[in-house]
Design an enzyme around this catalytic site. Sequence first.
Site, PDB file in Angstrom:
ATOM      1  N   ASP A   1     -10.777   0.606   1.955  1.00 27.28           N
ATOM      2  CA  ASP A   1     -10.846   2.060   2.035  1.00 27.28           C
ATOM      3  C   ASP A   1     -12.276   2.505   1.755  1.00 27.28           C
ATOM      4  OD1 ASP A   1      -8.323   2.978   2.790  1.00 27.28           O
ATOM      5  OD2 ASP A   1      -7.506   2.634   0.789  1.00 27.28           O
TER       6      ASP A   1
ATOM      7  N   ARG B   1       9.145   6.771  -3.720  1.00 31.09           N
ATOM      8  CA  ARG B   1       9.215   7.694  -4.865  1.00 31.09           C
ATOM      9  C   ARG B   1      10.625   8.276  -5.012  1.00 31.09           C
ATOM     10  NH1 ARG B   1       4.160  10.351  -3.056  1.00 31.09           N
ATOM     11  NH2 ARG B   1       2.469   8.954  -3.695  1.00 31.09           N
TER      12      ARG B   1
ATOM     13  N   ARG C   1       0.815  -1.212   0.000  1.00 31.97           N
ATOM     14  CA  ARG C   1       0.000   0.000   0.000  1.00 31.97           C
ATOM     15  C   ARG C   1       0.854   1.270   0.000  1.00 31.97           C
ATOM     16  NH1 ARG C   1      -3.795  -2.388   4.022  1.00 31.97           N
ATOM     17  NH2 ARG C   1      -3.173  -0.883   5.592  1.00 31.97           N
TER      18      ARG C   1
ATOM     19  N   ARG D   1       1.156   6.789  16.025  1.00 38.24           N
ATOM     20  CA  ARG D   1       1.108   8.106  15.387  1.00 38.24           C
ATOM     21  C   ARG D   1       0.316   9.085  16.246  1.00 38.24           C
ATOM     22  NH1 ARG D   1      -2.757   6.436  10.171  1.00 38.24           N
ATOM     23  NH2 ARG D   1      -4.418   5.512  11.391  1.00 38.24           N
TER      24      ARG D   1
ATOM     25  N   TYR E   1      -9.643  -5.319   4.712  1.00 40.49           N
ATOM     26  CA  TYR E   1      -9.320  -3.907   4.869  1.00 40.49           C
ATOM     27  C   TYR E   1      -9.858  -3.179   3.640  1.00 40.49           C
ATOM     28  CZ  TYR E   1      -7.132   0.461   5.770  1.00 40.49           C
ATOM     29  OH  TYR E   1      -6.956   1.796   6.015  1.00 40.49           O
TER      30      TYR E   1
ATOM     31  N   GLU F   1      -2.224   7.516  19.117  1.00 39.01           N
ATOM     32  CA  GLU F   1      -2.907   6.291  18.690  1.00 39.01           C
ATOM     33  C   GLU F   1      -2.073   5.065  19.073  1.00 39.01           C
ATOM     34  OE1 GLU F   1      -4.472   6.771  14.718  1.00 39.01           O
ATOM     35  OE2 GLU F   1      -4.290   4.622  14.340  1.00 39.01           O
TER      36      GLU F   1
ATOM     37  N   ARG G   1      -7.111  -5.995  15.119  1.00 44.27           N
ATOM     38  CA  ARG G   1      -6.417  -5.036  15.970  1.00 44.27           C
ATOM     39  C   ARG G   1      -7.408  -3.946  16.342  1.00 44.27           C
ATOM     40  NH1 ARG G   1      -1.920  -6.356  18.300  1.00 44.27           N
ATOM     41  NH2 ARG G   1      -0.849  -4.344  18.006  1.00 44.27           N
TER      42      ARG G   1
HETATM   43  P1  FAD Z   1     -18.121   0.527   9.562  1.00 42.92           P
HETATM   44  O1  FAD Z   1     -17.828   1.959   9.347  1.00 42.92           O
HETATM   45  O2  FAD Z   1     -17.319  -0.203  10.559  1.00 42.92           O
HETATM   46  O3  FAD Z   1     -19.680   0.405   9.945  1.00 42.92           O
HETATM   47  C1  FAD Z   1     -20.250  -0.780  10.463  1.00 42.92           C
HETATM   48  C2  FAD Z   1     -21.320  -0.378  11.452  1.00 42.92           C
HETATM   49  O4  FAD Z   1     -22.019  -1.564  11.882  1.00 42.92           O
HETATM   50  C3  FAD Z   1     -20.783   0.260  12.720  1.00 42.92           C
HETATM   51  O5  FAD Z   1     -21.338   1.556  12.889  1.00 42.92           O
HETATM   52  C4  FAD Z   1     -21.195  -0.690  13.848  1.00 42.92           C
HETATM   53  O6  FAD Z   1     -21.572  -0.009  15.026  1.00 42.92           O
HETATM   54  C5  FAD Z   1     -22.389  -1.408  13.230  1.00 42.92           C
HETATM   55  N1  FAD Z   1     -22.636  -2.739  13.818  1.00 42.92           N
HETATM   56  C6  FAD Z   1     -21.760  -3.771  13.895  1.00 42.92           C
HETATM   57  N2  FAD Z   1     -22.353  -4.854  14.445  1.00 42.92           N
HETATM   58  C7  FAD Z   1     -23.634  -4.495  14.728  1.00 42.92           C
HETATM   59  C8  FAD Z   1     -24.758  -5.176  15.300  1.00 42.92           C
HETATM   60  N3  FAD Z   1     -24.695  -6.458  15.683  1.00 42.92           N
HETATM   61  N4  FAD Z   1     -25.921  -4.502  15.457  1.00 42.92           N
HETATM   62  C9  FAD Z   1     -26.010  -3.202  15.073  1.00 42.92           C
HETATM   63  N5  FAD Z   1     -24.984  -2.511  14.503  1.00 42.92           N
HETATM   64  C10 FAD Z   1     -23.821  -3.153  14.323  1.00 42.92           C
HETATM   65  N6  FAD Z   1     -10.529   4.692   4.460  1.00 42.92           N
HETATM   66  C11 FAD Z   1     -10.172   5.644   3.576  1.00 42.92           C
HETATM   67  O7  FAD Z   1     -10.656   5.651   2.450  1.00 42.92           O
HETATM   68  N7  FAD Z   1      -9.264   6.604   3.927  1.00 42.92           N
HETATM   69  C12 FAD Z   1      -8.698   6.657   5.153  1.00 42.92           C
HETATM   70  O8  FAD Z   1      -7.867   7.549   5.426  1.00 42.92           O
HETATM   71  C13 FAD Z   1      -9.070   5.662   6.104  1.00 42.92           C
HETATM   72  N8  FAD Z   1      -8.527   5.681   7.325  1.00 42.92           N
HETATM   73  C14 FAD Z   1      -8.883   4.709   8.220  1.00 42.92           C
HETATM   74  C15 FAD Z   1      -8.307   4.752   9.475  1.00 42.92           C
HETATM   75  C16 FAD Z   1      -8.622   3.806  10.406  1.00 42.92           C
HETATM   76  C17 FAD Z   1      -8.001   3.884  11.769  1.00 42.92           C
HETATM   77  C18 FAD Z   1      -9.527   2.760  10.065  1.00 42.92           C
HETATM   78  C19 FAD Z   1      -9.847   1.680  11.054  1.00 42.92           C
HETATM   79  C20 FAD Z   1     -10.123   2.718   8.816  1.00 42.92           C
HETATM   80  C21 FAD Z   1      -9.804   3.703   7.880  1.00 42.92           C
HETATM   81  N9  FAD Z   1     -10.398   3.716   6.626  1.00 42.92           N
HETATM   82  C22 FAD Z   1     -10.023   4.678   5.712  1.00 42.92           C
HETATM   83  C23 FAD Z   1     -11.421   2.719   6.234  1.00 42.92           C
HETATM   84  C24 FAD Z   1     -12.855   3.183   6.529  1.00 42.92           C
HETATM   85  O9  FAD Z   1     -13.022   3.369   7.921  1.00 42.92           O
HETATM   86  C25 FAD Z   1     -13.823   2.103   6.009  1.00 42.92           C
HETATM   87  O10 FAD Z   1     -13.684   1.983   4.617  1.00 42.92           O
HETATM   88  C26 FAD Z   1     -15.303   2.372   6.290  1.00 42.92           C
HETATM   89  O11 FAD Z   1     -15.544   2.882   7.567  1.00 42.92           O
HETATM   90  C27 FAD Z   1     -16.071   1.069   6.117  1.00 42.92           C
HETATM   91  O12 FAD Z   1     -17.458   1.289   6.280  1.00 42.92           O
HETATM   92  P2  FAD Z   1     -18.413   0.097   6.705  1.00 42.92           P
HETATM   93  O13 FAD Z   1     -19.784   0.659   6.664  1.00 42.92           O
HETATM   94  O14 FAD Z   1     -18.149  -1.122   5.906  1.00 42.92           O
HETATM   95  O15 FAD Z   1     -17.991  -0.286   8.200  1.00 42.92           O
HETATM   96  N1  UDP Z   2       3.783   1.504   7.780  1.00 43.33           N
HETATM   97  C1  UDP Z   2       5.010   1.596   8.388  1.00 43.33           C
HETATM   98  N2  UDP Z   2       5.480   2.827   8.742  1.00 43.33           N
HETATM   99  C2  UDP Z   2       4.788   3.966   8.548  1.00 43.33           C
HETATM  100  C3  UDP Z   2       3.522   3.868   7.926  1.00 43.33           C
HETATM  101  C4  UDP Z   2       3.042   2.627   7.565  1.00 43.33           C
HETATM  102  O1  UDP Z   2       5.664   0.594   8.629  1.00 43.33           O
HETATM  103  O2  UDP Z   2       5.262   5.051   8.914  1.00 43.33           O
HETATM  104  C5  UDP Z   2       3.276   0.168   7.411  1.00 43.33           C
HETATM  105  C6  UDP Z   2       2.376  -0.409   8.510  1.00 43.33           C
HETATM  106  O3  UDP Z   2       2.602  -1.807   8.587  1.00 43.33           O
HETATM  107  C7  UDP Z   2       0.987  -0.117   7.996  1.00 43.33           C
HETATM  108  C8  UDP Z   2       1.167  -0.256   6.488  1.00 43.33           C
HETATM  109  O4  UDP Z   2       2.495   0.231   6.240  1.00 43.33           O
HETATM  110  O5  UDP Z   2       0.042  -1.031   8.499  1.00 43.33           O
HETATM  111  C9  UDP Z   2       0.159   0.502   5.659  1.00 43.33           C
HETATM  112  O6  UDP Z   2       0.236   1.871   5.987  1.00 43.33           O
HETATM  113  P1  UDP Z   2      -1.001   2.852   5.899  1.00 43.33           P
HETATM  114  O7  UDP Z   2      -0.529   4.228   6.172  1.00 43.33           O
HETATM  115  O8  UDP Z   2      -1.724   2.602   4.625  1.00 43.33           O
HETATM  116  O9  UDP Z   2      -1.864   2.343   7.150  1.00 43.33           O
HETATM  117  P2  UDP Z   2      -3.281   2.805   7.712  1.00 43.33           P
HETATM  118  O10 UDP Z   2      -3.459   4.264   7.478  1.00 43.33           O
HETATM  119  O11 UDP Z   2      -4.249   1.977   6.978  1.00 43.33           O
HETATM  120  O12 UDP Z   2      -3.171   2.479   9.143  1.00 43.33           O
END
Ligand code: FAD
Ligand code: UDP
Length: 382
Positions: free
Chosen positions: A349, A177, A173, A278, A347, A299, A248
């Site tokens: 996005d 560059r 991912r 971070r 995973y 975090e 996690r």
């Molecule tokens: P979720 O957002 O998890 O929604 C699922 C919902 O189901 C939740 O609200 C939960 O409460 C509900 N639920 C679960 N079980 C039950 C139950 N039994 N009864 C009732 N409700 C229930 N994507 C990006 O494009 N860019 C980013 O920069 C990015 N950063 C991220 C950073 C982090 C730390 C994480 C964890 C993810 C990130 N993502 C990012 C991914 C993004 O969060 C997901 O793509 C998106 O939230 C997925 O949506 P979803 O609806 O599938 O799941």
């Molecule tokens: N990663 C790393 N160092 C960094 C940033 C990312 O080793 O400074 C690794 C780490 O294992 C991470 C993966 O690259 O899970 C993907 O990074 P990304 O920034 O896409 O992670 P996210 O935002 O999804 O947590």
Amino acid sequence: MGGSILIVGAGLSGAVIGRELALSGHRVEIVDERDHIAGNCHTQRDAETGVMVHVYGPHIFHTDDEEVWNYVNQFQTFVPFKNRVKTTSGKQVYSLPVNLHTINQFFGKTFRPDEARAFIKEKSDKSINQPRTFEEQALRFVGKELYDAFFRGYTEKQWGCPPKELPASILKRLPVRFNYDDNYFSHKYQGMPETGYTDMVSRILDHPNISVRLSTRFHRNGAVSGHTFYSGPLDGYFDFELGRLAYRTLDFERFIYDGDYQGCAVMNYGDASVPFTRITEHKHFSPWEQHAGSVCYREFSRDCGPHDIPYYPVRLVADRQLLSDYVTRAEATSGVTFVGRLGTYRYLDMDVTIREALDAARFYLARAPGDTDMPAFLHPPL
Ligand code: FAD
Ligand code: UDP
């Protein structure tokens, strides 16, 4: 007029599927166990500073999918936003993803692009032909020094295991560059929703055929008449009867700073000796707003326990059999389709989540009348 639909989860998956079906005349009920919509991309204003906070971690919208980009822009003004991530390693701050500035600073050089490329090629471990693990992938592409400084410690903290036990796909991912482009993502469209993701989701859900019940936990034993789209955890649907899929979880330690704490939205910490991965300083995600105070999240990543929020699916080889067993059970269950990040244990996005949700709704709508065969998965976990 269509039939009734139950959707579990008011995140992006549930909201987009709900809207598409509602537009086609179906009555849609959405339940979520949380007290807010938008799932993990939920944003809300911090009461103390007024800053828009990404409650479950930093979310930047980036995509090459033009249809998805046009879709989200119906519900929000997206302000152009480039994520410029920095990382602290040793006693210095570097630029990510690894680029010409990072390489020159790290090695004390003034390389031009071709020179840097040749230099890094020299550093790379050429004995690794087909990298299988995260470590092999890193050693092959950036060599030991950069791996140790930026990837080894961070990845151990993020995933709780040595990078040699993780699949190479995690590192894929992140690009390397040989120019000064420090845009963390390479996608054509990138932006931040001007009034936040939760406001965007609330507009997606704004349709007379959609009703949303919050603080309501779904259980499969409850009475359901029509089809169910389930975006909760796959193993949770079956009450974890076969065991728990590894996730996690994250802990956020909030702190307030009077001014500008770190000068950027995301500062990674590459050293294993620093316990967090971070720090996010949320006001830098809304540079068009003015706030004197600042709210930051440190975090921390750890194994997800039964009472924690599942964030990142771990997907180690050891999980595959359990996942496969749950997939078999899901496929033997009628009347429910598993969608989204948790429902398919992948995973995803946000843009991919929306794309898959649109596809799932369209598949449902395109079925022949009376055809009850909606598959358990449109995007299988395996
Ligand atoms: P979720 O957002 O998890 O929604 C699922 C919902 O189901 C939740 O609200 C939960 O409460 C509900 N639920 C679960 N079980 C039950 C139950 N039994 N009864 C009732 N409700 C229930 N994507 C990006 O494009 N860019 C980013 O920069 C990015 N950063 C991220 C950073 C982090 C730390 C994480 C964890 C993810 C990130 N993502 C990012 C991914 C993004 O969060 C997901 O793509 C998106 O939230 C997925 O949506 P979803 O609806 O599938 O799941
Ligand atoms: N990663 C790393 N160092 C960094 C940033 C990312 O080793 O400074 C690794 C780490 O294992 C991470 C993966 O690259 O899970 C993907 O990074 P990304 O920034 O896409 O992670 P996210 O935002 O999804 O947590």
